[in-house]
Design an enzyme around this catalytic site. Structure first.
Site, PDB file in Angstrom:
ATOM      1  N   ALA A   1     -16.072 -26.855  -4.583  1.00 36.32           N
ATOM      2  CA  ALA A   1     -17.394 -27.483  -4.465  1.00 36.32           C
ATOM      3  C   ALA A   1     -18.483 -26.436  -4.260  1.00 36.32           C
ATOM      4  CB  ALA A   1     -17.395 -28.478  -3.312  1.00 36.32           C
TER       5      ALA A   1
ATOM      6  N   ASP B   1     -29.883  -6.943  -3.210  1.00 38.36           N
ATOM      7  CA  ASP B   1     -28.411  -6.949  -3.310  1.00 38.36           C
ATOM      8  C   ASP B   1     -27.945  -6.890  -4.766  1.00 38.36           C
ATOM      9  OD1 ASP B   1     -27.923  -7.011  -0.570  1.00 38.36           O
ATOM     10  OD2 ASP B   1     -27.927  -9.195  -0.485  1.00 38.36           O
TER      11      ASP B   1
ATOM     12  N   TYR C   1     -15.525  -2.768   1.028  1.00 42.09           N
ATOM     13  CA  TYR C   1     -15.393  -1.306   0.987  1.00 42.09           C
ATOM     14  C   TYR C   1     -14.600  -0.737   2.156  1.00 42.09           C
ATOM     15  CZ  TYR C   1     -19.510  -1.580   3.984  1.00 42.09           C
ATOM     16  OH  TYR C   1     -20.377  -1.888   4.999  1.00 42.09           O
TER      17      TYR C   1
ATOM     18  N   SER D   1     -26.418   0.324   7.880  1.00 41.00           N
ATOM     19  CA  SER D   1     -27.754   0.697   7.422  1.00 41.00           C
ATOM     20  C   SER D   1     -28.413   1.794   8.262  1.00 41.00           C
ATOM     21  CB  SER D   1     -28.648  -0.548   7.361  1.00 41.00           C
ATOM     22  OG  SER D   1     -28.191  -1.389   6.316  1.00 41.00           O
TER      23      SER D   1
ATOM     24  N   GLN E   1     -28.384  -0.793  -2.544  1.00 41.22           N
ATOM     25  CA  GLN E   1     -29.309  -1.870  -2.154  1.00 41.22           C
ATOM     26  C   GLN E   1     -30.338  -1.356  -1.153  1.00 41.22           C
ATOM     27  OE1 GLN E   1     -29.685  -3.441   1.034  1.00 41.22           O
ATOM     28  NE2 GLN E   1     -28.169  -2.050   1.890  1.00 41.22           N
TER      29      GLN E   1
ATOM     30  N   LYS F   1     -30.746 -14.021   6.621  1.00 40.32           N
ATOM     31  CA  LYS F   1     -31.289 -13.725   5.285  1.00 40.32           C
ATOM     32  C   LYS F   1     -32.068 -14.893   4.666  1.00 40.32           C
ATOM     33  CE  LYS F   1     -28.752 -10.749   2.755  1.00 40.32           C
ATOM     34  NZ  LYS F   1     -27.569 -10.059   2.153  1.00 40.32           N
TER      35      LYS F   1
END
Ligand code: ATR
Length: 278
Positions: free
Chosen positions: A161, A107, A224, A21, A252, A70
């Site tokens: 699960a 995102d 990537y 970023s 994003q 996050k």
């Protein structure tokens, strides 16, 4: 003479050294000739709340949030966007004049915007989507695929699960399959997505057959590094259009940059080269 503060933004993670970023936002700040800084900040979980509360006074207009903060950042925010609520985590915070924290998650937006830019004729409603993996990225991608009009999602994860827990909040449009059946979920889909770390540099190789993937499908990977993953190579061998994962990362970042610095930024080839080169 006015003494306008130079706006500060950045990314908070733990660790944060791997984050692309700063390269992304630094490139945009330079290319649009804007005054501003974007800095990486390594913050331990125990310090997150105090750091977030102090950002506005330190001159910050906002931050990106990455692993492992996050979910915690979403919980600490004063106001939360609908899409952040749906995804259950925040990757972009905007600080208001009074210091209050608005949390967003871009995102899913980045995922769709990348496909729209890279494959303008992609038609999400043309058929089911196959999604491999059930981590945080998968959740954002599922939310955005459903919003884009995908009629059905076939979800498959090594730990079933986890896929079931993820699918639960979406109702019958998201169907869970056994990991052993992974190759079968690609039959007849219009969109195929790998959200697992399989094929990432340093991770196990991607070894699921894509023989059933129709050549009309669009395939994309969130990995990537490398750009051309084994998943994308296999899809390409089937005759499919492929879109690499770098664009999702770049797209994003756009909503945050626009909110913080007042300029809507573009994703260009020069940006891709800059961010990859870091
Ligand atoms: P994120 O939240 O960023 O998506 P994550 O939670 O680590 O990251 O999820 C990584 C995904 O890759 C998960 O779906 C994980 O499967 P599990 O839920 O079973 O762990 C998947 N993954 C990682 N290594 C894998 C492997 N060797 N084989 C199959 N799936 C794997």
């Amino acid at each position: 003479m006015s003494h306008k503060k130079i706006p500060l933004a950045g990314v908070i993670g733990h660790p944060v050294s791997h984050s692309r970023s700063p390269a992304l936002h630094g490139f945009w700040l330079r290319s649009y000739g804007l005054s501003g800084y974007y800095v990486p900040m390594d913050v331990a979980p125990a310090d997150l709340e105090a750091v977030l509360r102090g950002l506005h006074k330190a001159g910050f207009v906002g931050v990106n949030i990455t692993i492992p903060h996050k979910e915690a950042a979403l919980a600490l925010a004063d106001e939360v966007s609908d899409r952040a609520k749906l995804i259950g985590s925040a990757n972009t915070l905007v600080l208001a004049e009074d210091g209050s924290i608005f949390a967003d998650n871009t995102d899913g937006y980045g995922f769709i915007a990348n496909l729209r830019q890279s494959a303008p004729d992609w038609e999400p409603s043309a058929g089911p989507a196959a999604v491999l993996g059930a981590g945080g990225a998968a959740r954002a991608i599922i939310v955005s695929l459903l919003e884009a009009g995908v009629p059905e999602i076939r979800l498959c994860n090594r730990t079933k699960a986890r896929a079931e827990a993820l699918a639960e909040s979406f109702g019958p449009k998201v169907r869970v399959y056994d990991w052993e059946e992974a190759a079968a979920i690609f039959d007849g889909v219009a969109t195929a997505v790998n959200t697992t770390s399989l094929g990432m540099e340093g991770q196990p190789p991607f070894d699921i057959s894509l023989d059933l993937l129709p050549e009309t499908a669009l395939a994309t990977d969130i990995v990537y590094i490398p750009l051309l993953t084994a998943f994308l190579q296999r899809a390409q061998a089937q005759g499919c259009r492929i879109v690499d994962g770098l664009g999702m990362l770049l797209h994003q970042g756009r909503p945050g940059f626009e909110r913080w610095f007042g300029q809507s930024p573009e994703v260009t080839e020069a940006l891709r080269i800059e961010v990859l080169g870091q």
